[in-house]
Design a protein around this motif. Structure first.
Motif, mmCIF file in Angstrom:
data_model
loop_
_atom_site.group_PDB
_atom_site.id
_atom_site.type_symbol
_atom_site.label_atom_id
_atom_site.label_comp_id
_atom_site.label_asym_id
_atom_site.label_seq_id
_atom_site.Cartn_x
_atom_site.Cartn_y
_atom_site.Cartn_z
ATOM 1 N N VAL A 243 0.842 -1.202 0.000
ATOM 2 C CA VAL A 243 0.000 0.000 0.000
ATOM 3 C C VAL A 243 0.875 1.249 0.000
ATOM 4 O O VAL A 243 0.606 2.226 -0.731
ATOM 5 N N LEU A 244 1.950 1.236 0.800
ATOM 6 C CA LEU A 244 2.853 2.388 0.851
ATOM 7 C C LEU A 244 3.504 2.632 -0.508
ATOM 8 O O LEU A 244 3.628 3.783 -0.945
ATOM 9 N N LEU A 245 3.919 1.570 -1.183
ATOM 10 C CA LEU A 245 4.525 1.726 -2.506
ATOM 11 C C LEU A 245 3.547 2.377 -3.478
ATOM 12 O O LEU A 245 3.902 3.309 -4.207
ATOM 13 N N GLU A 246 2.296 1.921 -3.475
ATOM 14 C CA GLU A 246 1.312 2.509 -4.387
ATOM 15 C C GLU A 246 1.021 3.956 -4.010
ATOM 16 O O GLU A 246 0.828 4.810 -4.889
ATOM 17 N N ALA A 247 1.007 4.248 -2.715
ATOM 18 C CA ALA A 247 0.800 5.634 -2.287
ATOM 19 C C ALA A 247 1.927 6.520 -2.796
ATOM 20 O O ALA A 247 1.698 7.627 -3.296
ATOM 21 N N LYS A 248 3.160 6.059 -2.683
ATOM 22 C CA LYS A 248 4.303 6.840 -3.179
ATOM 23 C C LYS A 248 4.215 7.036 -4.688
ATOM 24 O O LYS A 248 4.509 8.121 -5.204
ATOM 25 N N ARG A 249 3.826 5.984 -5.394
ATOM 26 C CA ARG A 249 3.681 6.111 -6.851
ATOM 27 C C ARG A 249 2.673 7.194 -7.201
ATOM 28 O O ARG A 249 2.913 8.040 -8.070
ATOM 29 N N LEU A 250 1.523 7.181 -6.525
ATOM 30 C CA LEU A 250 0.475 8.143 -6.836
ATOM 31 C C LEU A 250 0.871 9.562 -6.429
ATOM 32 O O LEU A 250 0.575 10.528 -7.138
ATOM 33 N N LEU A 251 1.544 9.688 -5.296
ATOM 34 C CA LEU A 251 1.954 11.014 -4.841
ATOM 35 C C LEU A 251 3.021 11.616 -5.753
ATOM 36 O O LEU A 251 3.006 12.815 -6.047
ATOM 37 N N GLN A 252 3.960 10.804 -6.201
ATOM 38 C CA GLN A 252 5.035 11.338 -7.022
ATOM 39 C C GLN A 252 4.646 11.463 -8.485
ATOM 40 O O GLN A 252 5.068 12.388 -9.160
ATOM 41 N N HIS A 253 3.830 10.535 -8.974
ATOM 42 C CA HIS A 253 3.620 10.452 -10.412
ATOM 43 C C HIS A 253 2.204 10.835 -10.849
ATOM 44 O O HIS A 253 1.829 10.558 -11.983
ATOM 45 N N SER A 254 1.421 11.435 -9.972
ATOM 46 C CA SER A 254 0.102 11.908 -10.385
ATOM 47 C C SER A 254 -0.167 13.258 -9.738
ATOM 48 O O SER A 254 0.555 13.678 -8.833
ATOM 49 N N ARG A 255 -1.213 13.900 -10.195
ATOM 50 C CA ARG A 255 -1.610 15.191 -9.625
ATOM 51 C C ARG A 255 -2.754 15.039 -8.631
ATOM 52 O O ARG A 255 -3.350 16.026 -8.193
ATOM 53 N N LEU A 256 -3.074 13.801 -8.254
ATOM 54 C CA LEU A 256 -4.176 13.580 -7.320
ATOM 55 C C LEU A 256 -3.867 14.212 -5.972
ATOM 56 O O LEU A 256 -2.767 14.047 -5.441
ATOM 57 N N ASP A 269 -10.628 8.080 5.493
ATOM 58 C CA ASP A 269 -10.505 9.523 5.296
ATOM 59 C C ASP A 269 -9.030 9.878 5.185
ATOM 60 O O ASP A 269 -8.139 9.050 5.390
ATOM 61 N N ALA A 270 -8.774 11.146 4.852
ATOM 62 C CA ALA A 270 -7.410 11.603 4.608
ATOM 63 C C ALA A 270 -6.559 11.549 5.876
ATOM 64 O O ALA A 270 -5.344 11.314 5.799
ATOM 65 N N SER A 271 -7.165 11.745 7.041
ATOM 66 C CA SER A 271 -6.374 11.722 8.279
ATOM 67 C C SER A 271 -5.848 10.322 8.567
ATOM 68 O O SER A 271 -4.709 10.156 9.016
ATOM 69 N N ASP A 272 -6.661 9.289 8.307
ATOM 70 C CA ASP A 272 -6.189 7.917 8.477
ATOM 71 C C ASP A 272 -5.026 7.615 7.532
ATOM 72 O O ASP A 272 -4.041 6.968 7.908
ATOM 73 N N PHE A 273 -5.148 8.092 6.290
ATOM 74 C CA PHE A 273 -4.072 7.888 5.318
ATOM 75 C C PHE A 273 -2.811 8.617 5.762
ATOM 76 O O PHE A 273 -1.700 8.075 5.668
ATOM 77 N N ASN A 274 -2.972 9.845 6.269
ATOM 78 C CA ASN A 274 -1.819 10.628 6.713
ATOM 79 C C ASN A 274 -1.087 9.903 7.850
ATOM 80 O O ASN A 274 0.150 9.822 7.851
ATOM 81 N N LYS A 275 -1.841 9.358 8.795
ATOM 82 C CA LYS A 275 -1.227 8.627 9.917
ATOM 83 C C LYS A 275 -0.508 7.375 9.416
ATOM 84 O O LYS A 275 0.608 7.066 9.853
ATOM 85 N N PHE A 276 -1.157 6.636 8.526
ATOM 86 C CA PHE A 276 -0.563 5.420 7.962
ATOM 87 C C PHE A 276 0.752 5.749 7.250
ATOM 88 O O PHE A 276 1.781 5.107 7.470
ATOM 89 N N PHE A 277 0.723 6.766 6.404
ATOM 90 C CA PHE A 277 1.894 7.119 5.606
ATOM 91 C C PHE A 277 3.025 7.607 6.506
ATOM 92 O O PHE A 277 4.187 7.190 6.333
ATOM 93 N N ARG A 278 2.715 8.450 7.460
ATOM 94 C CA ARG A 278 3.750 9.013 8.327
ATOM 95 C C ARG A 278 4.394 7.926 9.180
ATOM 96 O O ARG A 278 5.618 7.926 9.382
ATOM 97 N N ARG A 279 3.581 6.991 9.656
ATOM 98 C CA ARG A 279 4.111 5.920 10.509
ATOM 99 C C ARG A 279 5.074 5.019 9.737
ATOM 100 O O ARG A 279 6.073 4.554 10.285
ATOM 101 N N ARG A 280 4.809 4.812 8.444
ATOM 102 C CA ARG A 280 5.624 3.872 7.671
ATOM 103 C C ARG A 280 6.693 4.537 6.820
ATOM 104 O O ARG A 280 7.695 3.913 6.513
ATOM 105 N N ALA A 281 6.490 5.778 6.417
ATOM 106 C CA ALA A 281 7.471 6.464 5.573
ATOM 107 C C ALA A 281 8.300 7.481 6.346
ATOM 108 O O ALA A 281 9.309 7.973 5.828
ATOM 109 N N GLY A 282 7.880 7.813 7.572
ATOM 110 C CA GLY A 282 8.633 8.770 8.369
ATOM 111 C C GLY A 282 8.427 10.207 7.961
ATOM 112 O O GLY A 282 9.158 11.090 8.419
#
Length: 306
Positions: A243-256, A269-282
């Protein structure tokens, strides 16, 4: 390209060059830049090809990234890019010296796929073989290049079959070289293969190990043991890393926007995603995107490049 100058990643289907045998293509690395320009494509854009690529460099080093890992390929190096990975060539593509062998999934016989361990987990690092291993790869590639250019010398059916065998030779030698440089775990069990396929398909639907276990007919403990044996991590971490890899792909390679990325990946929601991403990507999704765009702007070649 968006107004910010940030290009979207583009899915790249296999399209055979006119006159080439369906399923495989052997391309000189130095011609990729001009070839992309002739077809109206940005040769430096991020792409997600739906086919295998075996890249080897003969002369000057070449830089490229594959799924957020930067690689510098020196002379003699090999890199195997798998279908679905996001790749991006560096600014030195225009002067690259080497060869790319492109082939579709399903082109090689099942026996080659099995013996070459073309199922996950994959070895991601470039290879730098030497001695007899390097010589074996060179000879296999030379024979493939020679026969690829001799389409008119055989009936088409015989030619395609010859290509299938010669690509198999190269793949088997490359797989053996990978095994020698980066020993992989024991043969991946059917349990992990099924789990991997389910995660590839459903990582945006659920991140719960128990859901995959129930769908596949295994216990959670069985999935965790199989994943640990295959890739050295837990089943839960394997799902989250995908999931983190796909999130990075979308963040870097799309305008979403981050909220749309969160929706696409199945977050409430976006807050859950933000917590997930921050916990795993730093870092936060916004900071990751800003850093990625800054790196790309610094590395992008001039628009005046030949």
């Amino acid at each position: 390209m968006g107004k910010s100058g940030h290009p979207d990643v583009r899915d790249l289907a296999y399209t055979a060059t006119a006159g080439a045998a369906a399923g495989v293509e052997v391309v000189d690395l130095g011609g990729l830049f001009a070839r992309a320009r002739r077809h109206g494509n940005d040769p430096y854009a991020p792409l997600r090809p739906a086919f295998h690529q075996l890249i080897t460099v003969r002369g000057r080093p070449m830089r490229m990234s594959v799924d957020f890992v930067e690689h510098e390929l020196p002379a003699g190096a090999w890199l195997w890019i798998r279908p679905g990975q996001v790749q991006q060539f560096g600014p030195d593509l225009v002067g690259a010296d080497g060869t790319i062998v492109v082939f579709q999934p399903g082109f090689l016989p099942p026996s080659t796929v099995a013996v070459a361990h073309m199922d996950p987990p994959y070895t991601q690092r470039p290879l730098r073989p030497d001695g007899a291993v390097a010589e074996g790869l060179r000879r296999a590639l030379d024979h493939l290049v020679f026969e690829y250019a001799a389409l008119a010398s055989l009936p088409l059916e015989a030619y395609v079959e010859l290509m299938r065998h010669l690509v198999s030779v190269l793949v088997l030698r490359l797989a053996s070289a990978q095994e020698g440089e980066h020993p992989r775990p024991a043969a991946v069990a059917e349990t992990f293969r099924r789990f991997h396929e389910a995660v590839e398909r459903d990582h945006a639907v659920t991140r719960r190990v128990e859901d995959y276990a129930a769908a596949l007919g295994y216990s959670q403990r069985t999935l965790s043991r199989a994943t640990l044996a295959a890739v050295g991590t837990t089943a839960k971490k394997y799902i989250d890393e995908r999931v983190l890899l796909e999130a990075k792909r979308l963040l870097q390679h799309s305008r979403l926007p981050a909220k749309a990325v969160a929706d696409r990946l199945g977050f409430a929601d976006a807050s859950d995603f933000n917590k997930f991403f921050r916990r795993r990507a730093g870092t936060t999704p916004a900071a990751f995107r800003a850093q990625a765009r800054g790196r790309r702007a610094a590395a992008s070649p001039s628009e005046d490049a030949p």
